[in-house]
Design an enzyme around this catalytic site. Structure first.
Site, PDB file in Angstrom:
ATOM      1  N   HIS A  74       8.165 -18.665   2.843  1.00 47.33           N
ATOM      2  CA  HIS A  74       8.474 -18.166   1.372  1.00 47.33           C
ATOM      3  C   HIS A  74       9.991 -17.066   1.630  1.00 47.33           C
ATOM      4  O   HIS A  74       9.586 -15.958   1.960  1.00 47.33           O
ATOM      5  CB  HIS A  74       7.437 -17.560   1.072  1.00 47.33           C
ATOM      6  CG  HIS A  74       7.618 -16.987  -0.483  1.00 47.33           C
ATOM      7  ND1 HIS A  74       6.786 -15.971  -0.995  1.00 47.33           N
ATOM      8  CD2 HIS A  74       8.454 -17.212  -1.362  1.00 47.33           C
ATOM      9  CE1 HIS A  74       7.046 -15.538  -2.253  1.00 47.33           C
ATOM     10  NE2 HIS A  74       8.182 -16.477  -2.359  1.00 47.33           N
ATOM     11  N   GLY A 149       7.478  -9.050  -3.174  1.00 50.92           N
ATOM     12  CA  GLY A 149       8.149  -7.924  -2.594  1.00 50.92           C
ATOM     13  C   GLY A 149       6.842  -7.112  -1.737  1.00 50.92           C
ATOM     14  O   GLY A 149       7.304  -6.307  -0.852  1.00 50.92           O
ATOM     15  N   GLY A 152      -0.800  -6.874  -1.546  1.00 47.80           N
ATOM     16  CA  GLY A 152      -1.998  -6.106  -2.153  1.00 47.80           C
ATOM     17  C   GLY A 152      -1.826  -5.600  -3.702  1.00 47.80           C
ATOM     18  O   GLY A 152      -2.493  -4.750  -4.015  1.00 47.80           O
ATOM     19  N   ASP A 182       0.507 -17.223  -5.332  1.00 48.09           N
ATOM     20  CA  ASP A 182       0.781 -16.218  -4.332  1.00 48.09           C
ATOM     21  C   ASP A 182       0.762 -14.988  -5.152  1.00 48.09           C
ATOM     22  O   ASP A 182       1.712 -14.584  -5.949  1.00 48.09           O
ATOM     23  CB  ASP A 182       2.208 -16.540  -3.714  1.00 48.09           C
ATOM     24  CG  ASP A 182       2.588 -15.679  -2.428  1.00 48.09           C
ATOM     25  OD1 ASP A 182       1.938 -14.853  -2.218  1.00 48.09           O
ATOM     26  OD2 ASP A 182       3.703 -15.746  -2.020  1.00 48.09           O
ATOM     27  N   GLY A 204      -3.073 -12.911   1.496  1.00 45.29           N
ATOM     28  CA  GLY A 204      -2.593 -11.791   2.711  1.00 45.29           C
ATOM     29  C   GLY A 204      -3.732 -10.886   2.534  1.00 45.29           C
ATOM     30  O   GLY A 204      -4.856 -10.926   3.477  1.00 45.29           O
ATOM     31  N   SER A 205      -4.060  -9.806   1.719  1.00 41.98           N
ATOM     32  CA  SER A 205      -5.083  -9.076   2.047  1.00 41.98           C
ATOM     33  C   SER A 205      -6.407  -9.169   1.959  1.00 41.98           C
ATOM     34  O   SER A 205      -7.120  -8.908   2.673  1.00 41.98           O
ATOM     35  CB  SER A 205      -4.709  -7.842   0.683  1.00 41.98           C
ATOM     36  OG  SER A 205      -3.481  -7.497   0.474  1.00 41.98           O
TER      37      SER A 205
HETATM   38  C1  DX5 Z   1       4.515 -11.174  -2.079  1.00 45.48           C
HETATM   39  C2  DX5 Z   1       4.281 -12.236  -1.111  1.00 45.48           C
HETATM   40  C3  DX5 Z   1       2.780 -12.753  -1.170  1.00 45.48           C
HETATM   41  C4  DX5 Z   1       2.003 -11.357  -0.302  1.00 45.48           C
HETATM   42  C5  DX5 Z   1       0.551 -11.847  -0.849  1.00 45.48           C
HETATM   43  O1  DX5 Z   1       5.602 -10.686  -2.158  1.00 45.48           O
HETATM   44  O2  DX5 Z   1       4.964 -13.222  -1.448  1.00 45.48           O
HETATM   45  O3  DX5 Z   1       2.767 -13.677  -0.029  1.00 45.48           O
HETATM   46  O4  DX5 Z   1       2.147 -11.345   0.974  1.00 45.48           O
HETATM   47  O5  DX5 Z   1      -0.121 -10.764  -0.648  1.00 45.48           O
HETATM   48  P1  DX5 Z   1      -1.667 -10.647  -1.276  1.00 45.48           P
HETATM   49  O6  DX5 Z   1      -2.375 -11.666  -1.136  1.00 45.48           O
HETATM   50  O7  DX5 Z   1      -2.220  -9.217  -0.599  1.00 45.48           O
HETATM   51  O8  DX5 Z   1      -1.261 -10.152  -2.756  1.00 45.48           O
HETATM   52 ZN    ZN Z   2       4.600 -15.278  -0.474  1.00 42.76          ZN
END
Ligand code: DX5
Ligand code: ZN
Length: 226
Positions: A74, A149, A152, A182, A204-205
């Protein structure tokens, strides 16, 4: 380039975002969750398109021998065209560029010419009309559910009507396209996104910050199955 089957368009996929993992132990952390990983989501931030910096092609290259998964990169970058080849050479399988940076038709062609699977991303406040003209030319539509950016952040449910519109269009036109969400995806928000029409869930988190990441990824998949 490593050829890795991305799987059938529209199938449910879990894409852990390594942004939330400990970069000092990245290969081990990615290995821990392998059994519940369909794609690995690599968040690239240039400190210009977004107010944060993360990682680039060298990390993709270093991680490549440790994973057989599809690397879904990404690119949160103002000038992604300058780096597509470097990502492809490093082992990216798909690259997603943001529609807000412009030059979309050219970027899609360039990514395609490199043999990459092509994604187009839209920020929460970017209307569906901006991406609609490109749906026939891409493999993946990434609809951000946070402003990009940072990991979390909280899921923005008000993006769901855009996901619904995208799914309707994809189904009506019978496009072979994945719809990815995302930002803020967890066991509570994943079912909401899937019901709206998303099929690729970046998290992510919810995975890497959990006490047991593999179990967390499994729980996310189960929640998305409804
Ligand atoms: C944000 C990223 C995401 C992010 C998601 O800028 O593109 O991929 O890591 O993180 P969580 O799942 O923690 O919202
Ligand atoms: Zn992303």
């Amino acid at each position: 380039m490593t050829t890795i089957d991305p799987g059938p368009p529209g199938a449910l996929r879990i894409a852990p975002s390594i942004l939330a993992a400990d970069f000092g132990e990245l290969a081990a952390r990615v290995h821990d969750i392998d059994a519940e990983t369909d794609w690995l989501h690599v968040d690239v931030m240039d400190g210009h398109f977004v107010p944060n910096v993360s990682i680039g092609p060298p990390v993709v290259r270093s991680l490549r021998p440790y994973s057989t998964r599809f690397f879904d990169c990404h690119l949160m970058m103002s000038e992604p065209g300058r780096y597509l080849e470097a990502f492809q050479k490093a082992g990216a399988n798909g690259c997603t560029v943001h529609v807000e940076v412009g030059g979309t038709a050219t970027l899609i062609k360039e990514a395609r010419a490199l043999g990459l699977r092509v994604g187009l991303a839209a920020n929460p406040d970017t209307p569906f009309d901006k991406v609609a003209p490109f749906l026939g030319d891409i493999d993946l539509l990434l609809l951000m559910t946070v402003f990009p950016g940072f990991g979390g952040q909280s899921f923005m449910a008000d993006v769901m009507p855009k996901v619904v519109s995208a799914r309707r269009e994809v189904d009506e036109q019978r496009l072979a396209l994945d719809i990815e969400v995302d930002g803020g995806i967890d066991v509570t928000t994943a079912p909401v996104a899937v019901r709206s029409g998303a099929n690729v869930l970046v998290a992510g988190s919810a995975i890497f910050a959990a006490p047991a990441p593999l179990e967390a990824a499994h729980a996310l998949r189960e929640s998305a199955r409804g």
